[in-house]
Every structure is written in C-alpha cells, then in structure tokens.
Design a protein around this motif. Structure first.
Motif, PDB file in Angstrom:
ATOM      1  N   THR A 187      12.851  14.185  -3.250  1.00  0.00           N
ATOM      2  CA  THR A 187      13.814  13.188  -3.713  1.00  0.00           C
ATOM      3  C   THR A 187      13.612  12.888  -5.191  1.00  0.00           C
ATOM      4  N   PHE A 188      12.367  12.695  -5.575  1.00  0.00           N
ATOM      5  CA  PHE A 188      12.027  12.343  -6.947  1.00  0.00           C
ATOM      6  C   PHE A 188      12.536  13.394  -7.938  1.00  0.00           C
ATOM      7  N   MET A 189      12.429  14.654  -7.598  1.00  0.00           N
ATOM      8  CA  MET A 189      12.812  15.732  -8.524  1.00  0.00           C
ATOM      9  C   MET A 189      14.318  15.923  -8.631  1.00  0.00           C
ATOM     10  N   GLY A 190      15.084  15.189  -7.828  1.00  0.00           N
ATOM     11  CA  GLY A 190      16.542  15.334  -7.880  1.00  0.00           C
ATOM     12  C   GLY A 190      17.130  15.019  -9.238  1.00  0.00           C
ATOM     13  N   TYR A 191      16.502  14.107  -9.990  1.00  0.00           N
ATOM     14  CA  TYR A 191      17.016  13.787 -11.315  1.00  0.00           C
ATOM     15  C   TYR A 191      16.560  14.808 -12.347  1.00  0.00           C
TER      16      TYR A 191
ATOM     17  N   LEU B 225      12.909   0.974 -11.874  1.00  0.00           N
ATOM     18  CA  LEU B 225      11.578   0.873 -12.466  1.00  0.00           C
ATOM     19  C   LEU B 225      11.122  -0.585 -12.510  1.00  0.00           C
ATOM     20  N   LYS B 226      12.070  -1.496 -12.712  1.00  0.00           N
ATOM     21  CA  LYS B 226      11.741  -2.925 -12.755  1.00  0.00           C
ATOM     22  C   LYS B 226      11.187  -3.393 -11.415  1.00  0.00           C
ATOM     23  N   ASN B 227      11.828  -2.996 -10.314  1.00  0.00           N
ATOM     24  CA  ASN B 227      11.334  -3.383  -9.002  1.00  0.00           C
ATOM     25  C   ASN B 227      10.008  -2.701  -8.672  1.00  0.00           C
ATOM     26  N   ALA B 228       9.857  -1.460  -9.121  1.00  0.00           N
ATOM     27  CA  ALA B 228       8.597  -0.755  -8.908  1.00  0.00           C
ATOM     28  C   ALA B 228       7.447  -1.495  -9.595  1.00  0.00           C
ATOM     29  N   TYR B 229       7.677  -1.931 -10.809  1.00  0.00           N
ATOM     30  CA  TYR B 229       6.652  -2.659 -11.564  1.00  0.00           C
ATOM     31  C   TYR B 229       6.302  -3.968 -10.864  1.00  0.00           C
ATOM     32  N   LYS B 230       7.318  -4.658 -10.335  1.00  0.00           N
ATOM     33  CA  LYS B 230       7.088  -5.895  -9.582  1.00  0.00           C
ATOM     34  C   LYS B 230       6.192  -5.635  -8.378  1.00  0.00           C
TER      35      LYS B 230
ATOM     36  N   SER C  77       3.540   5.937  -3.108  1.00  0.00           N
ATOM     37  CA  SER C  77       4.752   6.614  -3.594  1.00  0.00           C
ATOM     38  C   SER C  77       4.900   6.474  -5.106  1.00  0.00           C
ATOM     39  N   LEU C  78       4.656   5.280  -5.638  1.00  0.00           N
ATOM     40  CA  LEU C  78       4.792   5.085  -7.080  1.00  0.00           C
ATOM     41  C   LEU C  78       3.655   5.748  -7.832  1.00  0.00           C
ATOM     42  N   GLY C  79       2.502   5.878  -7.189  1.00  0.00           N
ATOM     43  CA  GLY C  79       1.429   6.671  -7.775  1.00  0.00           C
ATOM     44  C   GLY C  79       1.832   8.130  -7.915  1.00  0.00           C
ATOM     45  N   TYR C  80       2.485   8.663  -6.869  1.00  0.00           N
ATOM     46  CA  TYR C  80       3.038  10.013  -6.968  1.00  0.00           C
ATOM     47  C   TYR C  80       3.993  10.104  -8.160  1.00  0.00           C
TER      48      TYR C  80
ATOM     49  N   VAL D 166       0.842  -1.199   0.000  1.00  0.00           N
ATOM     50  CA  VAL D 166       0.000   0.000   0.000  1.00  0.00           C
ATOM     51  C   VAL D 166       0.873   1.244   0.000  1.00  0.00           C
ATOM     52  N   ASN D 167       1.920   1.244   0.811  1.00  0.00           N
ATOM     53  CA  ASN D 167       2.853   2.372   0.871  1.00  0.00           C
ATOM     54  C   ASN D 167       3.484   2.639  -0.495  1.00  0.00           C
ATOM     55  N   ASN D 168       3.925   1.569  -1.159  1.00  0.00           N
ATOM     56  CA  ASN D 168       4.559   1.749  -2.462  1.00  0.00           C
ATOM     57  C   ASN D 168       3.563   2.159  -3.533  1.00  0.00           C
ATOM     58  N   PHE D 169       2.320   1.732  -3.398  1.00  0.00           N
ATOM     59  CA  PHE D 169       1.285   2.201  -4.316  1.00  0.00           C
ATOM     60  C   PHE D 169       1.172   3.720  -4.236  1.00  0.00           C
TER      61      PHE D 169
END
Length: 307
Positions: free
Chosen positions: A225-229, A242-247, A185-188, A180-183
């Motif tokens: 953190t996300f905007m650092g790149y 991205l691969k782990n995020a998709y998993k 953050s990755l949704g953001y 749920v937490n990753n949903f």
C-alpha cells in the motif's frame, strides 16, 4: 440487511475518511442510524439517502441512541464530544454504550470511562486498522477493549464494518495495542522512506528497489500500500495524514514514558514525521513521506504521473 430484529439504535459521529464507510455499512445492514456532523457534506447526504437520520448536536444524538460510535481525530475531540455543554454525557441513558474508534491516549480513555460509569454509561475502545477502502467494504480490523458481556453485545454491530474483530482485553487495551500497532506501521514508513532515499542517492531507482523487496521476505501488505504513491503516483494509496501519524507517535511516547520504557526507536520515528511536517507535510498522506525525506536530502523521489 440484517435478518435479526435489533433493539439497538446506533449513533455515529465522525464521518470522515473511515467513518463514512463504517456508518454506511451499519445502516445498509439494517440498524437504525442517527448521525451528527457540524456541517453538510457528501458523506452526510449519502447516509441520509440510505435511511439514516441527522441530529443537530451530540446531545440530541445521545438522547436517541443506545450505542454511539466515535471516529474522530484523537482524545481532545473525544473529550469535547463527551464533556461539552451539549455533549454525550448529558444525554446518554443508563445502559448505553459509547464506542471510541479513534486512535486515542489510553490515559484519557480510562479517565473518561471513570467519569461515565456513575452515569450508567459504558465506554469501549475499538480503534481501527486498514484503510478507507476496507471501511467502505466492511472489512476493517478492530481491536476491542471491553468486558466480555459488553463485547458480546456490540460484536454484531462491529461485524457490519469489520472483517477481523479481536477482543484484545479490558478497557484501554484497544487503544494501547493500537498505538503499538501504529508504531510498527509508521516505523516501516520511516524506514522505507529513508531506504528509498539512500537507494536513489546511490543510483537505484524506486522501481529497481521494489523489484527486490516485493514478493521477498521484506514484503508485507503495508509495504504494498505504502509504495502505491512512490511507484504509481497514487495519492489515495493510504489516506492517513502525516499530521495524524505524528499525533499517534506522541501518544506512544507518552504511554512508554508512563510505563518507564525507553522509546528510542519510537522517538526516532516521531522525529522523522515531525521533520516532514515542518517541511510542508501538514496535509499530505503517509505514503508521500519518501518524497519529503528525499527533498530534505537533495534526492528527487517525485513519482511519475499516474498512467
């Protein structure tokens, strides 16, 4: 160094971006530590010079340890390390605790716990939040699924590498909450990537976008953190692929399906990451998602070179 005498001997498997820092903190704070890795690495060399020892198989590690931490990619890896012919289940002694810090499928977690219980081995789920920077500093977040007695036993060890420890509930609840937490953050991440692409397409550069969002009501630690790149070209802003995020989003979908819940937004986020993976994102990190989404829409969100 810990000032209290401990009878625990710690085993650690998974010396990657997060695991190296976690294991470093365990051994630096006075716990006997044995590690297992399939190959030599800078992380292994560093831990050995700090005082850790090395086992040549998961089975050999399990024979030495009373508490073993796993910090690997996902459930398939965890299952192989436990069930394999040289796996942990074949050597851990009754009374041992196995702590899975991976982001895993809760269904697998519950099944493994049922297999280990007759052997006198307790499985705990304690997935992580934050980044390798906090792992090194010993300030990760962890959400723990365990009964009260086991939680009390392992809490001092968790505290060597975690600054925020939440006993979220019983076995499996740690992995459920992590999904749920990753949903969120990755949704953001998916939302930011598309918003940056739309903004740039209508003439609003990322720097101007950031001037509005940062320090406003839509700001948060993940955003920064996300905007650092995108803003600074920092490829190490958040070393989560991205691969782990998709998993993780696939695991979320499976959990939602099992609960009979419509997961329409989760599927949309998963599709955003899946599309990025199919277009060259296999080894890229999550903060690089805007660049890929931009490319798919003919918008250049390539960051400026780091100063």
């Amino acid at each position: 160094m810990t000032t209290e005498k401990t009878t625990e001997h710690i085993g650690f498997i998974g010396l990657g971006l997060m695991g190296h820092g976690m294991a470093k903190n365990i051994v630096d704070k006075g716990y006997p530590l044995t590690v297992y890795a399939r190959s030599d690495s800078d992380a292994v060399a560093d831990l050995l010079q700090r005082g850790a020892t090395r086992a040549d198989s998961p089975q050999a590690l399990g024979a030495q340890a009373t508490v073993v931490f796993l910090c690997v990619t996902g459930s398939k890896d965890v299952e192989a390390l436990i069930r394999g012919p040289n796996g942990l289940a074949s050597s851990l002694r009754p009374g041992s605790v196995l702590v899975d810090c991976s982001t895993a499928d809760p269904t697998s977690t519950v099944a493994l716990a049922a297999e280990l219980a007759p052997l006198g081995i307790t499985l705990v789920d304690a997935p992580l939040s934050r980044t390798p920077k906090e792992a090194w500093e010993g300030t990760l977040d962890t959400m723990v699924g365990a009964d009260a007695a086991i939680f009390a036993r392992i809490q001092p060890i968790l505290a060597t590498w975690a600054g925020r420890i939440v006993h979220i509930g019983a076995l499996g609840d740690g992995h459920r909450m992590k999904l749920v937490n990753n949903f969120i953050s990755l949704g953001y991440a998916a939302l930011y990537a598309e918003a940056l692409t739309v903004a740039k397409a209508v003439g609003i550069a990322p720097e101007r976008f950031d001037a509005v969002i940062r320090n406003g009501r839509m700001d948060c630690g993940f955003y920064q953190t996300f905007m650092g790149y995108t803003l600074d070209g920092n490829k190490d802003a958040h070393k989560f692929t991205l691969k782990n995020a998709y998993k993780d989003l696939r695991y979320l979908g499976s959990m939602a399906d099992a609960a009979g819940i419509s997961n329409s937004l989760g599927n949309a986020v998963k599709n955003s990451f899946g599309l990025a993976l199919a277009n060259g994102g296999e080894d890229l990190f999550v903060p690089m998602l805007p660049e890929l989404v931009g490319q798919l829409n003919g918008v250049d969100l390539t960051p400026k070179p780091p100063q």
